[in-house]
Scaffold this motif. Structure first.
Motif, PDB file in Angstrom:
ATOM      1  N   TYR A   1     -42.912  38.172  42.815  1.00  0.00           N
ATOM      2  CA  TYR A   1     -43.785  38.765  43.830  1.00  0.00           C
ATOM      3  C   TYR A   1     -43.389  40.216  44.086  1.00  0.00           C
ATOM      4  CZ  TYR A   1     -45.434  34.087  45.280  1.00  0.00           C
ATOM      5  OH  TYR A   1     -45.987  32.837  45.318  1.00  0.00           O
ATOM      6  N   LEU A   2     -44.408  41.050  44.269  1.00  0.00           N
ATOM      7  CA  LEU A   2     -44.223  42.387  44.842  1.00  0.00           C
ATOM      8  C   LEU A   2     -45.036  42.417  46.121  1.00  0.00           C
ATOM      9  CD1 LEU A   2     -43.422  45.368  44.982  1.00  0.00           C
ATOM     10  CD2 LEU A   2     -45.370  45.890  43.509  1.00  0.00           C
ATOM     11  N   LEU A   3     -44.362  42.583  47.247  1.00  0.00           N
ATOM     12  CA  LEU A   3     -45.031  42.609  48.543  1.00  0.00           C
ATOM     13  C   LEU A   3     -45.113  44.048  49.046  1.00  0.00           C
ATOM     14  CD1 LEU A   3     -46.179  41.347  51.126  1.00  0.00           C
ATOM     15  CD2 LEU A   3     -43.826  40.930  51.878  1.00  0.00           C
ATOM     16  N   LEU A   4     -46.316  44.479  49.349  1.00  0.00           N
ATOM     17  CA  LEU A   4     -46.544  45.799  49.940  1.00  0.00           C
ATOM     18  C   LEU A   4     -47.155  45.580  51.313  1.00  0.00           C
ATOM     19  CD1 LEU A   4     -48.113  47.594  46.823  1.00  0.00           C
ATOM     20  CD2 LEU A   4     -45.730  47.643  47.567  1.00  0.00           C
ATOM     21  N   SER A   5     -46.335  45.668  52.355  1.00  0.00           N
ATOM     22  CA  SER A   5     -46.856  45.447  53.711  1.00  0.00           C
ATOM     23  C   SER A   5     -47.690  46.626  54.191  1.00  0.00           C
ATOM     24  CB  SER A   5     -45.710  45.176  54.684  1.00  0.00           C
ATOM     25  OG  SER A   5     -44.783  46.243  54.666  1.00  0.00           O
ATOM     26  N   ASP A   6     -47.444  47.821  53.609  1.00  0.00           N
ATOM     27  CA  ASP A   6     -48.297  48.990  53.825  1.00  0.00           C
ATOM     28  C   ASP A   6     -48.073  49.926  52.644  1.00  0.00           C
ATOM     29  OD1 ASP A   6     -46.133  50.934  54.450  1.00  0.00           O
ATOM     30  OD2 ASP A   6     -45.886  49.710  56.250  1.00  0.00           O
ATOM     31  N   PHE A   7     -48.701  51.094  52.671  1.00  0.00           N
ATOM     32  CA  PHE A   7     -48.640  51.998  51.519  1.00  0.00           C
ATOM     33  C   PHE A   7     -47.919  53.307  51.836  1.00  0.00           C
ATOM     34  CE2 PHE A   7     -52.601  49.486  50.938  1.00  0.00           C
ATOM     35  CZ  PHE A   7     -52.170  48.731  49.868  1.00  0.00           C
ATOM     36  N   ASP A   8     -47.102  53.317  52.898  1.00  0.00           N
ATOM     37  CA  ASP A   8     -46.319  54.509  53.229  1.00  0.00           C
ATOM     38  C   ASP A   8     -45.159  54.673  52.242  1.00  0.00           C
ATOM     39  OD1 ASP A   8     -47.949  54.954  55.366  1.00  0.00           O
ATOM     40  OD2 ASP A   8     -46.592  54.070  56.849  1.00  0.00           O
ATOM     41  N   ASN A   9     -44.610  55.887  52.178  1.00  0.00           N
ATOM     42  CA  ASN A   9     -43.483  56.151  51.275  1.00  0.00           C
ATOM     43  C   ASN A   9     -42.263  55.304  51.609  1.00  0.00           C
ATOM     44  OD1 ASN A   9     -44.790  57.971  49.669  1.00  0.00           O
ATOM     45  ND2 ASN A   9     -43.924  59.794  50.614  1.00  0.00           N
ATOM     46  N   GLU A  10     -42.085  55.002  52.906  1.00  0.00           N
ATOM     47  CA  GLU A  10     -40.926  54.200  53.300  1.00  0.00           C
ATOM     48  C   GLU A  10     -41.003  52.769  52.783  1.00  0.00           C
ATOM     49  OE1 GLU A  10     -42.801  55.936  55.304  1.00  0.00           O
ATOM     50  OE2 GLU A  10     -41.594  57.248  56.605  1.00  0.00           O
ATOM     51  N   THR A  11     -42.208  52.343  52.392  1.00  0.00           N
ATOM     52  CA  THR A  11     -42.433  50.963  51.954  1.00  0.00           C
ATOM     53  C   THR A  11     -42.805  50.861  50.492  1.00  0.00           C
ATOM     54  OG1 THR A  11     -43.290  50.505  54.165  1.00  0.00           O
ATOM     55  CG2 THR A  11     -43.737  48.862  52.467  1.00  0.00           C
ATOM     56  N   ALA A  12     -43.618  51.805  49.999  1.00  0.00           N
ATOM     57  CA  ALA A  12     -44.245  51.629  48.681  1.00  0.00           C
ATOM     58  C   ALA A  12     -44.095  52.834  47.764  1.00  0.00           C
ATOM     59  CB  ALA A  12     -45.726  51.310  48.868  1.00  0.00           C
TER      60      ALA A  12
END
Length: 746
Positions: free
Chosen positions: A574-585
């Protein structure tokens, strides 16, 4: 003394490596200590007569003094510019390249508009788009200065210092800047231009993927290569093919020598022209340390033949090493140079023994003896270089290949043939009347490249093709192997004891790998990686892994790859992206293209980056959620991505231990009461009102400044603070239902 230059060259290099790895303060004290040892050795007759120790002590003293002087004279004045916004002016002195969606230029400044600042320096400047500029054109603009990352030892800063670059910067593109064409170009410009034209010719002749491999092998330019290809080359122990080194230089010299010899020119002219071609090849490849080391050795060899003097290989290596490091004490921070020097030393010392041993073994075979005898040279060179470079590879790259001998046999020779074909094709393509003759050679090159990439891809999928040195078992095996080889060399029958050492080493490795697999079975690892200001979280168990967040600073993008390599994991569930900000994705695109996760879970939003969107579209299984999603795997892990008022959170449960992960900030006050009670709170340091969340531990995934401020707040709210803060990854190990350990991995 039989080989004085070997002693001087390697002692000088070893001292510089020590100075690079430790600190300036230690270098200063070491210089004084070894000066006293040198003076003391002069008063001891036995030492004075043998000369070895006095020369070694004096060499080390000079090395540490040179390192200290160069640091104070060249580096310290430049470091004062850290964090400054300054207008600079300088000429582009290297071929620009693209990486991380940025364009990078190296300039030599001659004007820095700050009182008392050093005017002449080599500076890397980054910007969002390419400039309409030629090599050695002048750039003038306002930049922000910052130092390369320094984590101690062989860091980004030591690498850039080895290239003469002590400061990085980015251009303020919204402010006025100008590019001025320059008419007067140095001679080196034409070599750089030739390199650029060769690259463009190869890219015109071959498809993109093939061209990237061809340029990597021919000129060592890896910026065009896919990360997956680079990773596969590294995994099977043939990454040296993509770094122009002694192997490439030797092939070029041998081909030129053979062609010149066929012209029936006098031997002295053949040798001199061969030396000239070696110098040209060194310039064409940007005078990289590994090429210069090989080039100097080859020039000494050919000039020795010219004057009817046989060059001593070890002395030649010592001379080359000394010349490369004497006027640039920071060159010891270049891994390419260290690997090249140690590999060459290993080949000189061990190759003959291994070749004799292989031929001796093959002579007793009924079938295949002739074939084995013919490849004995390639095999023995590979084994010798692998043994000599093993400690550096293990400690610097974090992994070693267990199939490098096989992969080198299958890949090296075709790669060298391909390199020659690509070079000829590119030259013909640049000569307009002969342009059409380039395509047959390009076709042959393409076939060879397809074979090489296919072979590398197949070998990289072999179980345990490479193993991580972050496992204590591997470090123990490396130490045991070094001791066994050292003992074998000291004993009488070197062939017999080296063979015994190889058998014992293989047994130790096999037992270690099996025991690690058994002991690690069933353990769940949750790692929060040290990626700067952002959150990268990876959970793994029994060869499977899922990425819960993949954000952080651009320069830390390799951290996820490095950690997964340490766990011997090649595939992502799994790759989970809870949002698309730089801190996350920030690393999501690279993760998708390199690991091809089976599922990608993400919010149904329109804020996604176009390039990331294309990468996701190419993935087979994408799952979208609006407010939340429930994911269960491995029988003991439950993951719930949550959205509250456009703020993202991840609720994670491992063996009933509850984590709340907030990778990109927000305000904890928006969370309902049922979402405020956890065992561990994980943030990137930008979550407001964190004290509203009840937890025993607090993990901050950020740099030192942010982590320090957050830690004080967490202590006041009764939480035990943990932080990456540039000091390494934080890993939670779950062994059974109630056995949990927390450790830091550097």
């Amino acid at each position: 003394m039989k080989r004085p230059m070997l002693l001087v060259g390697f002692t000088y290099l070893a001292a510089l490596v020590a100075a690079t790895y430790f600190s300036l303060e230690i270098a200063k004290y070491a210089a004084f200590t070894f000066l006293l040892l040198f003076i003391g050795s002069l008063f001891i007759k036995t030492l004075r007569d043998k000369k070895v120790l006095p020369i070694a002590f004096l060499t080390v003293t000079i090395a540490f003094i040179m390192y200290t002087v160069f640091t104070y004279v060249k580096v310290k004045p430049i470091e004062k510019l850290d964090g400054q916004d300054i207008v600079v002016s300088g000429r582009i002195c290297e071929i620009p390249y693209e990486a991380y969606n940025r364009c990078y230029y190296v300039i030599e400044t001659d004007r820095v508009e700050l009182e008392g600042a050093k005017q002449n320096m080599k500076l890397r400047v980054s910007m969002s788009k390419a400039l309409d500029a030629d090599l050695y054109d002048r750039i003038t603009g306002k930049v922000h200065m910052f130092l390369p990352t320094d984590n101690g030892g062989f860091s980004s800063r030591s690498y850039y210092s080895s290239k003469g670059i002590h400061m990085l910067s980015y251009l303020y593109e919204y402010e006025p800047y100008k590019v001025e064409p320059q008419q007067n170009k140095p001679i080196y410009y034409y070599f750089l231009k030739s390199r650029y034209n060769l690259i463009e010719a190869v890219r015109s002749l071959l498809p993109k993927k093939q061209a990237s491999v061809a340029v990597g092998v021919l000129l060592g330019d890896k910026y065009l290569l896919d990360e997956e290809i680079k990773s596969n080359f590294k995994d099977i122990g043939v990454s040296h093919i993509l770094a122009v080194s002694g192997l490439h230089t030797s092939v070029v010299a041998a081909v030129v020598f053979a062609l010149l010899k066929a012209t029936k020119l006098p031997r002295r002219y053949v040798n001199l022209l061969t030396c000239l071609s070696i110098v040209c090849f060194m310039a064409l490849t940007g005078f990289s340390s590994s090429v210069m080391r090989a080039g100097i050795m080859l020039i000494v060899f050919y000039l020795g033949e010219l004057f009817y003097a046989k060059a001593d290989s070890l002395n030649s290596l010592g001379i080359a090493t000394l010349l490369l490091t004497l006027f640039n004490p920071f060159s010891a921070g270049d891994m390419g140079l260290l690997l090249s020097v140690t590999a060459t030393l290993g080949i000189i010392l061990f190759e003959e023994y291994f070749e004799e041993g292989i031929k001796r073994l093959s002579s007793n075979l009924k079938y295949g003896a002739e074939i084995i005898s013919k490849i004995a040279g390639v095999v023995s060179v590979t084994i010798s270089a692998t043994i000599a470079t093993l400690p550096i590879v293990a400690l610097s790259f974090g992994k070693i290949s267990l199939i490098s001998v096989v992969s080198n046999i299958l890949v090296v020779l075709p790669s060298m043939i391909m390199m020659i074909c690509v070079f000829i094709a590119a030259i013909l393509y640049l000569i307009v009347p002969l342009k059409f003759t380039a395509f047959p050679m390009a076709l042959i090159s393409g076939i060879l490249i397809n074979y090489i990439t296919w072979c590398v891809d197949i070998l990289a999928k072999v179980p345990f093709a490479s193993i991580s040195t972050r496992q204590p078992m591997v470090l123990f095996w490396l130490g045991a192997t070094c001791v066994l080889v050292a003992v074998a060399l000291l004993l009488g029958d070197k062939y017999k004891f080296l063979k015994l050492s190889a058998i014992l080493s293989s047994i130790v490795l096999l037992v270690g790998v099996l025991s690690y697999q058994i002991l690690d079975r069933g353990i769940t690892h949750l790692a929060f990686l040290d990626t700067g200001n952002g959150c990268s979280a990876v959970i793994s168990k029994d060869g499977h892994a899922s990425i819960l967040s993949c954000g952080g600073d651009d320069i830390k993008s390799s951290k996820i790859q490095y950690y997964l390599d340490s766990q011997n994991i090649n595939n992502i569930d799994y790759l989970l992206l809870s949002d698309f900000d730089n801190e996350t994705a920030n690393y999501a695109k690279d993760v998708i293209e390199e690991f091809k996760p089976y599922y990608i879970v993400m919010p149904n939003e329109k804020s996604i980056d176009d390039k990331l969107s294309r990468s996701i579209a190419d993935s087979s299984k994408s799952v979208y959620f609006k407010d939340r999603a429930d994911i269960n795997f491995w029988d003991n892990v439950k993951v719930i991505p949550l959205k509250f008022n456009d703020q993202s959170y991840i609720s994670l449960s491992v063996n009933d231990v509850k984590f709340l992960i907030n990778p990109s900030g927000g305000n904890a006050s928006v969370l309902p009461n049922e979402c405020r009670n956890y065992d561990v709170l994980v943030t990137s340091g930008t979550l407001k009102n964190q004290e509203l969340i009840s937890s025993v531990y607090s993990v901050t995934t950020a740099g030192l400044d942010v982590s320090s401020r957050t830690a004080h707040k967490m202590v006041k709210s009764g939480k035990m603070p943990l932080a990456t803060a540039g000091d390494g990854d934080i890993v939670f190990d779950f062994k059974g239902k109630k056995n949990i350990s927390i450790r830091r991995v550097i």
